[in-house]
Design a protein around this motif. Structure first.
Motif, PDB file in Angstrom:
ATOM      1  N   ILE A   5       0.839  -1.203   0.000  1.00  0.00           N
ATOM      2  CA  ILE A   5       0.000   0.000   0.000  1.00  0.00           C
ATOM      3  C   ILE A   5       0.873   1.251   0.000  1.00  0.00           C
ATOM      4  O   ILE A   5       0.621   2.196  -0.768  1.00  0.00           O
ATOM      5  N   ASN A   6       1.920   1.269   0.832  1.00  0.00           N
ATOM      6  CA  ASN A   6       2.820   2.426   0.857  1.00  0.00           C
ATOM      7  C   ASN A   6       3.489   2.644  -0.489  1.00  0.00           C
ATOM      8  O   ASN A   6       3.673   3.781  -0.928  1.00  0.00           O
ATOM      9  N   TYR A   7       3.849   1.550  -1.158  1.00  0.00           N
ATOM     10  CA  TYR A   7       4.463   1.664  -2.482  1.00  0.00           C
ATOM     11  C   TYR A   7       3.473   2.283  -3.470  1.00  0.00           C
ATOM     12  O   TYR A   7       3.816   3.206  -4.212  1.00  0.00           O
ATOM     13  N   LEU A   8       2.240   1.789  -3.481  1.00  0.00           N
ATOM     14  CA  LEU A   8       1.222   2.332  -4.387  1.00  0.00           C
ATOM     15  C   LEU A   8       0.978   3.823  -4.127  1.00  0.00           C
ATOM     16  O   LEU A   8       0.824   4.609  -5.068  1.00  0.00           O
ATOM     17  N   LEU A   9       0.959   4.201  -2.854  1.00  0.00           N
ATOM     18  CA  LEU A   9       0.665   5.590  -2.490  1.00  0.00           C
ATOM     19  C   LEU A   9       1.774   6.558  -2.902  1.00  0.00           C
ATOM     20  O   LEU A   9       1.531   7.775  -2.956  1.00  0.00           O
ATOM     21  N   GLN A  10       2.946   6.041  -3.228  1.00  0.00           N
ATOM     22  CA  GLN A  10       4.006   6.903  -3.754  1.00  0.00           C
ATOM     23  C   GLN A  10       3.668   7.415  -5.148  1.00  0.00           C
ATOM     24  O   GLN A  10       4.227   8.411  -5.605  1.00  0.00           O
ATOM     25  N   PHE A  11       2.750   6.741  -5.821  1.00  0.00           N
ATOM     26  CA  PHE A  11       2.455   7.049  -7.211  1.00  0.00           C
ATOM     27  C   PHE A  11       1.059   7.637  -7.432  1.00  0.00           C
ATOM     28  O   PHE A  11       0.686   7.939  -8.555  1.00  0.00           O
ATOM     29  N   GLY A  12       0.293   7.783  -6.369  1.00  0.00           N
ATOM     30  CA  GLY A  12      -1.041   8.352  -6.497  1.00  0.00           C
ATOM     31  C   GLY A  12      -1.815   8.209  -5.202  1.00  0.00           C
ATOM     32  O   GLY A  12      -1.345   7.589  -4.245  1.00  0.00           O
ATOM     33  N   ASN A  13      -2.990   8.785  -5.178  1.00  0.00           N
ATOM     34  CA  ASN A  13      -3.821   8.770  -3.968  1.00  0.00           C
ATOM     35  C   ASN A  13      -4.868   7.663  -4.035  1.00  0.00           C
ATOM     36  O   ASN A  13      -5.482   7.443  -5.082  1.00  0.00           O
ATOM     37  N   LEU A  14      -5.056   7.017  -2.902  1.00  0.00           N
ATOM     38  CA  LEU A  14      -6.126   6.031  -2.746  1.00  0.00           C
ATOM     39  C   LEU A  14      -6.810   6.320  -1.421  1.00  0.00           C
ATOM     40  O   LEU A  14      -6.140   6.509  -0.410  1.00  0.00           O
ATOM     41  N   ALA A 109      -8.101  -9.306 -11.405  1.00  0.00           N
ATOM     42  CA  ALA A 109      -8.073  -8.350 -10.295  1.00  0.00           C
ATOM     43  C   ALA A 109      -7.626  -6.979 -10.786  1.00  0.00           C
ATOM     44  O   ALA A 109      -8.216  -5.954 -10.411  1.00  0.00           O
ATOM     45  N   MET A 110      -6.616  -6.961 -11.632  1.00  0.00           N
ATOM     46  CA  MET A 110      -6.125  -5.683 -12.181  1.00  0.00           C
ATOM     47  C   MET A 110      -7.224  -5.000 -13.001  1.00  0.00           C
ATOM     48  O   MET A 110      -7.411  -3.787 -12.919  1.00  0.00           O
ATOM     49  N   ARG A 111      -7.953  -5.792 -13.762  1.00  0.00           N
ATOM     50  CA  ARG A 111      -9.037  -5.246 -14.585  1.00  0.00           C
ATOM     51  C   ARG A 111     -10.142  -4.653 -13.696  1.00  0.00           C
ATOM     52  O   ARG A 111     -10.638  -3.559 -13.955  1.00  0.00           O
ATOM     53  N   GLU A 112     -10.499  -5.388 -12.636  1.00  0.00           N
ATOM     54  CA  GLU A 112     -11.529  -4.899 -11.713  1.00  0.00           C
ATOM     55  C   GLU A 112     -11.086  -3.620 -11.017  1.00  0.00           C
ATOM     56  O   GLU A 112     -11.883  -2.681 -10.860  1.00  0.00           O
ATOM     57  N   LEU A 113      -9.825  -3.570 -10.592  1.00  0.00           N
ATOM     58  CA  LEU A 113      -9.311  -2.358  -9.946  1.00  0.00           C
ATOM     59  C   LEU A 113      -9.305  -1.189 -10.925  1.00  0.00           C
ATOM     60  O   LEU A 113      -9.635  -0.059 -10.558  1.00  0.00           O
ATOM     61  N   SER A 114      -8.978  -1.460 -12.169  1.00  0.00           N
ATOM     62  CA  SER A 114      -8.970  -0.426 -13.203  1.00  0.00           C
ATOM     63  C   SER A 114     -10.375   0.141 -13.446  1.00  0.00           C
ATOM     64  O   SER A 114     -10.546   1.345 -13.639  1.00  0.00           O
ATOM     65  N   MET A 115     -11.368  -0.743 -13.410  1.00  0.00           N
ATOM     66  CA  MET A 115     -12.751  -0.299 -13.659  1.00  0.00           C
ATOM     67  C   MET A 115     -13.365   0.393 -12.440  1.00  0.00           C
ATOM     68  O   MET A 115     -14.312   1.156 -12.587  1.00  0.00           O
ATOM     69  N   THR A 116     -12.821   0.147 -11.258  1.00  0.00           N
ATOM     70  CA  THR A 116     -13.411   0.663 -10.023  1.00  0.00           C
ATOM     71  C   THR A 116     -12.701   1.895  -9.477  1.00  0.00           C
ATOM     72  O   THR A 116     -13.345   2.814  -8.975  1.00  0.00           O
ATOM     73  N   ILE A 117     -11.385   1.920  -9.579  1.00  0.00           N
ATOM     74  CA  ILE A 117     -10.599   3.026  -9.029  1.00  0.00           C
ATOM     75  C   ILE A 117     -10.149   3.929 -10.176  1.00  0.00           C
ATOM     76  O   ILE A 117      -9.347   3.509 -11.027  1.00  0.00           O
ATOM     77  N   ILE A 118     -10.655   5.135 -10.193  1.00  0.00           N
ATOM     78  CA  ILE A 118     -10.376   6.070 -11.282  1.00  0.00           C
ATOM     79  C   ILE A 118      -8.874   6.279 -11.482  1.00  0.00           C
ATOM     80  O   ILE A 118      -8.384   6.305 -12.599  1.00  0.00           O
ATOM     81  N   GLU A 119      -8.138   6.401 -10.411  1.00  0.00           N
ATOM     82  CA  GLU A 119      -6.709   6.715 -10.455  1.00  0.00           C
ATOM     83  C   GLU A 119      -5.827   5.483 -10.727  1.00  0.00           C
ATOM     84  O   GLU A 119      -4.631   5.614 -10.969  1.00  0.00           O
ATOM     85  N   TRP A 120      -6.399   4.277 -10.717  1.00  0.00           N
ATOM     86  CA  TRP A 120      -5.611   3.044 -10.781  1.00  0.00           C
ATOM     87  C   TRP A 120      -4.698   2.968 -12.003  1.00  0.00           C
ATOM     88  O   TRP A 120      -3.498   2.684 -11.883  1.00  0.00           O
ATOM     89  N   ASP A 121      -5.246   3.195 -13.192  1.00  0.00           N
ATOM     90  CA  ASP A 121      -4.435   3.093 -14.412  1.00  0.00           C
ATOM     91  C   ASP A 121      -3.275   4.084 -14.396  1.00  0.00           C
ATOM     92  O   ASP A 121      -2.173   3.771 -14.869  1.00  0.00           O
ATOM     93  N   ASN A 122      -3.516   5.270 -13.861  1.00  0.00           N
ATOM     94  CA  ASN A 122      -2.463   6.280 -13.768  1.00  0.00           C
ATOM     95  C   ASN A 122      -1.360   5.821 -12.807  1.00  0.00           C
ATOM     96  O   ASN A 122      -0.168   5.979 -13.089  1.00  0.00           O
TER      97      ASN A 122
END
Length: 189
Positions: A5-14, A109-122
């Protein structure tokens, strides 16, 4: 999970709900030393986040020699991104150099996260760009260095890796023979 989670948060907000969603899509797995996470000829369907251990990415050249492209250590994403994205068979192997534990995100899972979290692909795009830049920055300087310089650079960039990986893998990565590596190590002590 916190490292991921900390790694992901370096690249965007969740937000907390999105973080919980990511956590629900992740699967924890382990692999033993020398086992393969991925083999050439197969289409990759997972991305991993390495929690503990070292993996190496390797292939066989046209002479049948095993070549180590690079090593991956803790708190990084790992995938044959070209084969994963294009859904084509990989030409690379991903092998555990040590016992490893990691989180898996399946393609679904990646596809579902992409469709659900606006910022995910970025976020994923930024992580991919950083990974590719890191790979180029590791490999490019090595092209103009001799074996000793490559080894010293490796020690400087990855001081805690050299004692955790077999000499044969390190020699392959450096593009020298194992006996040359042994001689270089002897001469710099």
């Amino acid at each position: 999970m916190k490292a991921l989670i900390n790694y992901l948060l370096q690249f965007g907000n969740l937000n907390p709900t999105q973080i919980d969603l990511v956590k629900s899509k992740v699967v924890f797995k382990e692999i033993k030393k020398d086992e393969y996470f991925q083999e050439a000829g197969r289409i990759p369907r997972e991305i991993i986040f390495l929690i503990d251990g070292i993996m190496r990415i390797c292939y066989y050249n046209n002479k049948g020699e095993e070549i180590t492209k690079y090593f991956m250590q803790e708190n990084r994403f790992l995938a044959d991104i070209n084969s994963y994205n294009q859904e084509i068979p990989s030409t690379e192997y991903i092998q555990a150099v040590t016992d490893c534990s990691y989180f898996v995100l399946s393609k679904n899972a990646m596809r579902e996260l992409s469709m659900t979290i606006i910022e995910w692909d970025n976020i994923i795009s930024k992580i991919t760009a950083k990974g590719l830049a890191d790979k180029v920055n590791k490999i490019s300087p090595m092209m103009s260095e001799d074996g000793k310089e490559r080894y010293l650079s490796f020690l400087e960039k990855f001081p805690n890796l050299a004692n955790r990986i077999p000499l044969s893998y390190l020699a392959s990565y450096l593009g020298i023979t194992q006996s040359s590596l042994s001689r270089i190590r002897r001469n710099i002590r």
